[in-house]
Scaffold this motif. Structure first.
Motif, PDB file in Angstrom:
ATOM      1  N   PRO A   1      -4.631  -5.009   5.641  1.00 61.54           N
ATOM      2  CA  PRO A   1      -3.640  -3.926   5.536  1.00 61.54           C
ATOM      3  C   PRO A   1      -2.671  -3.820   6.716  1.00 61.54           C
ATOM      4  O   PRO A   1      -1.533  -3.438   6.528  1.00 61.54           O
ATOM      5  CB  PRO A   1      -4.500  -2.658   5.470  1.00 61.54           C
ATOM      6  CG  PRO A   1      -5.845  -3.104   5.051  1.00 61.54           C
ATOM      7  CD  PRO A   1      -6.005  -4.516   5.531  1.00 61.54           C
ATOM      8  N   LYS A   2      -3.091  -4.153   7.911  1.00 56.98           N
ATOM      9  CA  LYS A   2      -2.196  -3.995   9.058  1.00 56.98           C
ATOM     10  C   LYS A   2      -1.327  -5.232   9.267  1.00 56.98           C
ATOM     11  O   LYS A   2      -0.478  -5.248  10.141  1.00 56.98           O
ATOM     12  CB  LYS A   2      -3.019  -3.750  10.339  1.00 56.98           C
ATOM     13  CG  LYS A   2      -3.879  -2.480  10.294  1.00 56.98           C
ATOM     14  CD  LYS A   2      -4.526  -2.203  11.643  1.00 56.98           C
ATOM     15  CE  LYS A   2      -5.433  -3.285  12.117  1.00 56.98           C
ATOM     16  NZ  LYS A   2      -6.837  -3.182  11.828  1.00 56.98           N
TER      17      LYS A   2
ATOM     18  N   THR B   1      -7.220   1.572   6.258  1.00 54.61           N
ATOM     19  CA  THR B   1      -6.244   1.042   5.303  1.00 54.61           C
ATOM     20  C   THR B   1      -4.887   0.843   5.969  1.00 54.61           C
ATOM     21  O   THR B   1      -3.894   0.588   5.294  1.00 54.61           O
ATOM     22  CB  THR B   1      -6.093   1.966   4.076  1.00 54.61           C
ATOM     23  OG1 THR B   1      -5.700   3.264   4.523  1.00 54.61           O
ATOM     24  CG2 THR B   1      -7.397   2.085   3.316  1.00 54.61           C
ATOM     25  N   GLY B   2      -4.859   0.962   7.290  1.00 53.53           N
ATOM     26  CA  GLY B   2      -3.662   0.618   8.054  1.00 53.53           C
ATOM     27  C   GLY B   2      -2.437   1.447   7.725  1.00 53.53           C
ATOM     28  O   GLY B   2      -1.322   0.939   7.680  1.00 53.53           O
ATOM     29  N   MET B   3      -2.641   2.752   7.502  1.00 58.98           N
ATOM     30  CA  MET B   3      -1.468   3.579   7.222  1.00 58.98           C
ATOM     31  C   MET B   3      -0.622   3.732   8.486  1.00 58.98           C
ATOM     32  O   MET B   3      -1.129   3.603   9.590  1.00 58.98           O
ATOM     33  CB  MET B   3      -1.914   4.930   6.680  1.00 58.98           C
ATOM     34  CG  MET B   3      -2.460   4.790   5.271  1.00 58.98           C
ATOM     35  SD  MET B   3      -2.844   6.366   4.513  1.00 58.98           S
ATOM     36  CE  MET B   3      -3.655   5.795   3.021  1.00 58.98           C
TER      37      MET B   3
ATOM     38  N   ARG C   1       0.795  -1.236   0.000  1.00 57.26           N
ATOM     39  CA  ARG C   1       0.000   0.000   0.000  1.00 57.26           C
ATOM     40  C   ARG C   1       0.825   1.283   0.000  1.00 57.26           C
ATOM     41  O   ARG C   1       0.369   2.342  -0.380  1.00 57.26           O
ATOM     42  CB  ARG C   1      -0.970   0.012   1.183  1.00 57.26           C
ATOM     43  CG  ARG C   1      -2.078  -0.992   1.072  1.00 57.26           C
ATOM     44  CD  ARG C   1      -2.661  -1.310   2.423  1.00 57.26           C
ATOM     45  NE  ARG C   1      -1.614  -1.678   3.359  1.00 57.26           N
ATOM     46  CZ  ARG C   1      -1.065  -2.896   3.414  1.00 57.26           C
ATOM     47  NH1 ARG C   1      -1.489  -3.849   2.635  1.00 57.26           N
ATOM     48  NH2 ARG C   1      -0.074  -3.143   4.265  1.00 57.26           N
ATOM     49  N   TYR C   2       2.053   1.172   0.523  1.00 55.85           N
ATOM     50  CA  TYR C   2       2.927   2.349   0.595  1.00 55.85           C
ATOM     51  C   TYR C   2       4.345   1.871   0.831  1.00 55.85           C
ATOM     52  O   TYR C   2       4.570   0.710   1.184  1.00 55.85           O
ATOM     53  CB  TYR C   2       2.494   3.289   1.737  1.00 55.85           C
ATOM     54  CG  TYR C   2       2.060   2.561   2.986  1.00 55.85           C
ATOM     55  CD1 TYR C   2       2.983   1.938   3.815  1.00 55.85           C
ATOM     56  CD2 TYR C   2       0.703   2.457   3.317  1.00 55.85           C
ATOM     57  CE1 TYR C   2       2.586   1.254   4.932  1.00 55.85           C
ATOM     58  CE2 TYR C   2       0.296   1.762   4.452  1.00 55.85           C
ATOM     59  CZ  TYR C   2       1.245   1.166   5.252  1.00 55.85           C
ATOM     60  OH  TYR C   2       0.850   0.461   6.363  1.00 55.85           O
TER      61      TYR C   2
ATOM     62  N   ILE D   1      -7.120   5.037   8.671  1.00 58.40           N
ATOM     63  CA  ILE D   1      -7.270   4.048   9.742  1.00 58.40           C
ATOM     64  C   ILE D   1      -7.609   2.670   9.180  1.00 58.40           C
ATOM     65  O   ILE D   1      -6.923   1.686   9.461  1.00 58.40           O
ATOM     66  CB  ILE D   1      -8.339   4.505  10.761  1.00 58.40           C
ATOM     67  CG1 ILE D   1      -7.890   5.818  11.416  1.00 58.40           C
ATOM     68  CG2 ILE D   1      -8.580   3.425  11.827  1.00 58.40           C
ATOM     69  CD1 ILE D   1      -8.930   6.485  12.286  1.00 58.40           C
TER      70      ILE D   1
END
Lengths: 95, 491, 477
Positions: free
Chosen positions: C88-89, C43-45, B328-329, C41
């Motif tokens: 995502p996390k 998308t687990g940034m 994702r990043y 949140i």
């Protein structure tokens, strides 16, 4: 060695990390030293002691179920190394 | 007199009184950075353009007679693990070398509400894992007191920037000593507030139950001003305490008569170098002379803090750092044959060796069959350590211990043994384990004229007592007036 | 072949019908464009923190109470760590050793027999995102809209013994969740789905056989067929001296076959530990009692009441109460027309058939409860005949118009004017002397023919009772 090479291989796998033979050797030694230190705790009598998961005595921290605008998709995908059709793109997932 | 050498409090006053414009203050600090940064390398990113834009907005407000806040126009540096919208936030890792957050950490919004201007992002140990800032994949930050030595870590860039007068104050994060230890090494004030006092929202997590954001400043007064700006409840952080807001500048009273200062003699026995011991003993005498009561206390379980810390912190880190997977990043490996290969290559290439070591240790202590022996037991010992401190604070107002057992070491000194490096945190880690507030303030100079920090610890949410004792000590000692020489650095 | 016993346990995942996700304020709405219901949140940034949605606890507690579970006074959330592109996390926030609800049960009916199925636990957890296969590039695309939509996982005891029982259990559970209004239970959208744990053993053997887990079944048909398939496969395997492997399997509904997934389950070590970013959930007696007191009437209670209050047969009551939507429709219609048996007959008859044909649910139909009630009133008042009513209903179903308008527009009002009907009867009698003769010779069937002719003349509008009465009067004169 309080931790074996096989164990280090296993945890490297779980962590999705590749190790060269040299690294495996090095990490096995280093992790063993640290695990030895961690083993100090096995001498302490903890019978009946409640584990501390939260340092503050918090409970029931909730949010109201009220919708707020989401982010623009462009922002959500801004940092993605690979994207396509409004989605993050990854190599084919095989089930 | 150069503007950059003023304290935060003084420069804020001058701006408000319109003795200087905000632009002049910015020009001055960036010119200072131009001069000193090549030697010290404290910053990863400078945010000049945004800073000048903000300066203009703030100046206009000020000229219109509006209040621009207690930190109005003051240049502040931010550790590179605190999310800044639209500004690169790398955690000093290859993994996030190209990552730009799309949101601000709560502390950034709060600082800006107080009128501060973010001038740059500072160097650190990769993902805040380290005690020397040597694990950074971006820069090698030097100690302004001796460029051949480390600034401490993990918030080494934030400490060095304030010490070298390249920012009036800065934010760091402290998981096991990452604010206090570099503050000690660089002779500045470093405050780690009580867990829960400052929102962690936007702080890129290392160990969630231990991490806390806090300020570096040149004086205790400046630290109190910074604390005022960033403290407070945040609905976005479940672990943020919902307490009445305080004005921490009210703690700036030069008086500690009758205060009881606890000395945990059983804990400060091992590993302490003679020069630190000397400075510490001198500090005890100073406090006595100021009318404080010195009381011996016992922290029998504190010696287990390091082991407890390395289990809890690495376990949480192994989970917190799972999200860096190249999807994702952040960094993504270039060649991979399938998804699993992508994960592995990305993480193998993207993380440095200290980060990998901790991820693996954390994975180990949580893995099937080991949870009870390590993680659960560490949480139980954590309870014992908490109780130790709780009991101690029934007998004293604050506890005083050195911040670090030795002065700043030379680059590479601990390359051979990570465990030796971990021992540098012996005096700071118990405070995180117990979630308490701690502050390191300049406490003298030792071997090779390197700074020594003195650490005060208070009961949870008793920052008032903590700041009052630290302030009184500071006002009655000369160490904070010294500025770094920036010697060495030729080899 | 030996006689085999089948052991089945179900893990049911139900998405909670909250407005927002589990830990952030993004919408949970289904069917939006990919990645448009997302924020840092969910998308687990890096740097984000979760705050639990209050409604999640409320809905899960309700589900626990309605399934006779003990509600935990103290529960916590844990992290389940694994790598997958839809997560995502790289950890799913779930509950490990202290779930919200424990030890309940459900009573199910299979072939007229009641059976009790134990419920081990119900816990709260977040859903994962959706993976879309991109046929053009061959890559997989990740849509994170569903990331962190709240779920409850309802784990049954291994008390289920057949595909029919599994389906009955799932139907009962679905009905309860709908009654509670905590899940929309749209199986085709995946908001209610289940994993089937299944093993077989020769009858009489004490120890369980090795079990397999077939994941993500999202229709009753898929549950039923996959179980039948897996039972057959395992028995054949055992009979042939083969070995059952503990594995995760998928069900291909189109092809009607199950297959083992390539990912190895035994490679997993989820490293659960208490989520440090979330607080424990501590529920007071008062909170639990209050939810208990305000639970809606459950299906089995409603069924009893329908039998008693409306004098409906058990069969009717069972069907009407099996879905809250049907029950609501029934009650609303009956409130207006006060003819429970007629409403019941309509719902259970043509209406259900037509809904099934269209594959829609009762609340998605163009026919409202008020429409049906009006139609029934028209029959009751004699305005239209039951036969015409069927025709009217078909129009109502297609167009959504109300019965009265259709009846008027199409001129379907029943003829009850004796004078007018008599004229037609006379005309038909005059035109069919042979039938009269047959009737008089004792062939009763001739009457039917004559009535048919009269109805044809009146385009079916003549009141049949009046037609019968007048016809007999005239013939017997």
């Amino acid at each position: 060695m309080s931790i074996s090479k096989d164990e280090v291989k296993h945890i490297a796998n779980l962590s999705k990390l590749n190790l060269t033979d040299e690294e495996l050797e090095k990490y096995t030694n280093e992790l063993s030293d640290i695990v030895d230190m961690a083993n100090e705790l096995s001498n302490i009598d903890v019978e009946g002691v409640k584990p501390t998961a939260h340092i503050l005595d918090i409970q029931n921290v909730f949010r109201e179920d009220i919708q707020q605008p989401s982010y623009d998709r462009e922002l959500i995908l801004k940092n993605a190394p690979s994207k396509d059709a409004g989605c993050v793109s990854v190599p084919k997932v095989v089930e | 007199m150069d503007l950059y050498s003023l304290t935060l409090a003084d420069v804020a006053k001058k701006i408000k009184a319109k003795e200087v414009s905000i632009k002049e203050v910015l020009d001055d600090i960036y010119s200072r950075i131009d001069t000193v940064e090549p030697k010290v390398e404290a910053y990863i990113t400078l945010t000049k353009e945004k800073a000048y834009e903000r300066a203009q907005v703030l100046q206009q407000k000020l000229d219109n007679g509006e209040d621009i806040g207690p930190l109005g126009g003051v240049p502040i540096a931010i550790k590179d693990n605190i999310s800044t919208e639209g500004v690169l936030t790398t955690c000093a890792s290859k993994m996030l070398e190209n990552y730009t957050p799309i949101y601000n950490a709560t502390v950034i919004n709060k600082l800006e509400e107080a009128g501060a201007i973010v001038i740059g992002k500072t160097n650190m140990d990769e993902f805040a894992m380290g005690s020397s800032t040597e694990t950074s994949k971006q820069k090698e930050t030097k100690n302004p007191w001796d460029l051949d030595r480390v600034p401490g870590g993990s918030s080494g860039g934030s400490a060095a920037a304030v010490s070298a007068q390249m920012a009036y104050a800065s934010l760091g994060s402290d998981t096991g000593g990452s604010i206090r230890q570099p503050a000690s090494y660089c002779s500045v004030v470093g405050l780690k507030p009580t867990y829960g006092l400052i929102s962690r929202f936007g702080l890129i997590a290392f160990a969630s139950s231990l991490d806390q954001i806090g300020p570096f400043a040149r004086t205790v007064e400046d630290a109190a001003l910074m604390l005022n700006a960033i403290a407070g409840h945040d609905e976005k952080d479940t672990t943020s305490a919902n307490l009445e807001e305080k004005d921490y500048t009210k703690a700036l009273v030069n008086d500690i008569k009758g205060k009881v200062v606890g000395i945990p003699t059983d804990f400060i026995r091992e590993g302490i170098s003679p020069d630190v011991k000397e400075a510490y003993d001198k500090a005890i005498e100073t406090l006595k002379g100021l009318g404080a009561e010195i009381k011996e206390i016992s922290l029998e379980y504190a010696k287990y803090s390091l082991a407890t810390y390395y289990i809890i912190a690495t376990a949480e880190a192994s989970s917190n750092l799972g999200r860096y997977d190249g999807i994702r990043y952040g960094y993504r490996a270039k060649d991979f044959k399938d998804l699993d290969d992508l994960y592995r290559k990305t993480r193998t290439e993207g993380f440095g060796s200290e980060v990998k070591r901790r991820i693996m240790l954390g994975t180990y202590v949580l893995s099937s069959g080991y949870y009870d022996a390590y993680y659960k037991r560490a949480q139980q010992v954590r309870t014992l350590i908490v109780n130790n401190f709780r009991k101690a604070f029934e007998e004293c107002d604050v506890i005083m211990i050195p911040t670090a057992p030795k002065v700043a070491f030379k680059f590479g000194a601990h390359d051979a043994s990570p465990l030796e490096m971990y021992l540098e945190d012996i005096y700071t880690v118990p405070v995180n384990i117990a979630g308490l507030p701690g502050i390191s303030i300049p406490g003298g100079f030792g071997e090779n004229n390197m700074p020594i920090g003195i650490q005060f610890i208070a009961n949870a949410f008793d920052e008032m007592n903590l700041l009052q004792v630290a302030y009184t000590f500071e006002q009655n000692t000369p160490y904070h007036n010294e500025v770094p020489t920036m010697r060495g650095g030729n080899n | 072949m030996k006689d085999y016993e089948v052991i089945i346990g179900l893990e049911v995942h139900a998405e909670l019908s909250t407005n927002t996700k589990m830990y952030c304020n993004c919408s949970t709405e289904f069917g939006a464009d990919p990645n448009t219901h997302c924020c840092p949140i969910c998308t687990g940034m890096p740097g984000v923190l979760p705050v639990l949605n209050k409604k999640v606890v409320e809905y899960a507690t309700k589900a626990g109470l309605a399934t006779n579970c003990e509600i935990s006074r103290f529960s916590k959330q844990d992290r389940k760590n694994y790598f997958y592109p839809d997560l995502p996390k790289a950890y799913q926030t779930s509950q490990y050793d202290l779930p919200l609800c424990i030890g309940g049960h459900l009573d199910i009916n299979v072939n007229g027999e009641q059976k009790r199925i134990g419920i081990t636990r119900i816990h709260i957890e977040e859903d994962a995102g959706k993976l879309i296969h991109d046929a053009y590039t061959g890559d997989t695309l990740v849509d994170m809209n569903r990331c962190a939509v709240p779920l409850i996982e309802i784990v049954s005891e291994p008390d289920i013994r057949s595909a029919d029982e599994a389906v009955a259990y799932m139907q009962t559970l679905k009905s309860i969740l709908e009654y509670l209004d905590v899940c929309d239970c749209k199986m085709q959208e995946g908001s209610l789905r289940c994993d089937v744990n299944l093993s077989v053993r020769p009858r009489g053997q004490k120890e369980f056989g090795t079990r397999t887990e077939t994941k993500n079944l999202n229709s009753f048909k898929a549950i039923h067929n996959s179980i039948e398939f897996e039972i057959k496969r395992q028995i054949e395997e055992v009979e042939n001296g083969g070995k059952i492997y503990q594995e995760t399997r998928r069900w291909d509904d189109a092809k009607g076959i199950g297959y083992a997934m390539r990912t190895k389950e035994d490679a997993h070590d989820y490293r659960y530990f208490p989520e440090p970013d979330l607080a424990p959930i501590v529920l007071s007696e008062e909170y639990i009692q209050n939810l208990k007191d305000n639970l809606p009437e459950m299906p089995h209670i409603k069924k009893e009441r329908y039998m008693k209050d409306f004098d409906l047969p058990e069969y009717d009551a069972d069907i009407l109460t099996s879905s809250i939507k049907t029950a609501k429709f029934f009650e609303e219609a009956n409130d207006i027309c006060n003819n429970p048996k007629a409403v019941s007959n309509w719902i259970m008859g043509d209406f259900t058939r037509m809904l099934n044909e269209k594959e829609i649910e009762i609340d998605e139909s163009k026919v409202t409860a008020q429409n049906l009630a009006e139609l029934i009133s028209l029959i009751d008042k004699g305005t239209i005949s039951s036969k015409i009513a069927k025709q009217v209903f078909e129009d109502m179903f297609e167009t959504g118009e109300n019965a009265k308008d259709i009846v008027e527009k199409k001129g379907l009002v029943q003829m009850s004017d004796e004078g007018a009907i008599k004229e037609i009867v006379q005309k038909v009698v005059d035109a069919n002397p042979q039938s009269i003769a047959d009737y008089k010779a004792g062939k009763d069937r001739a009457i039917g023919f004559l009535v048919g002719q009269i109805m044809k003349e009146t385009k079916g509008k003549a009141n049949p009772q009046i037609v019968n009465k007048l016809l007999l009067e005239i013939i017997n004169k």
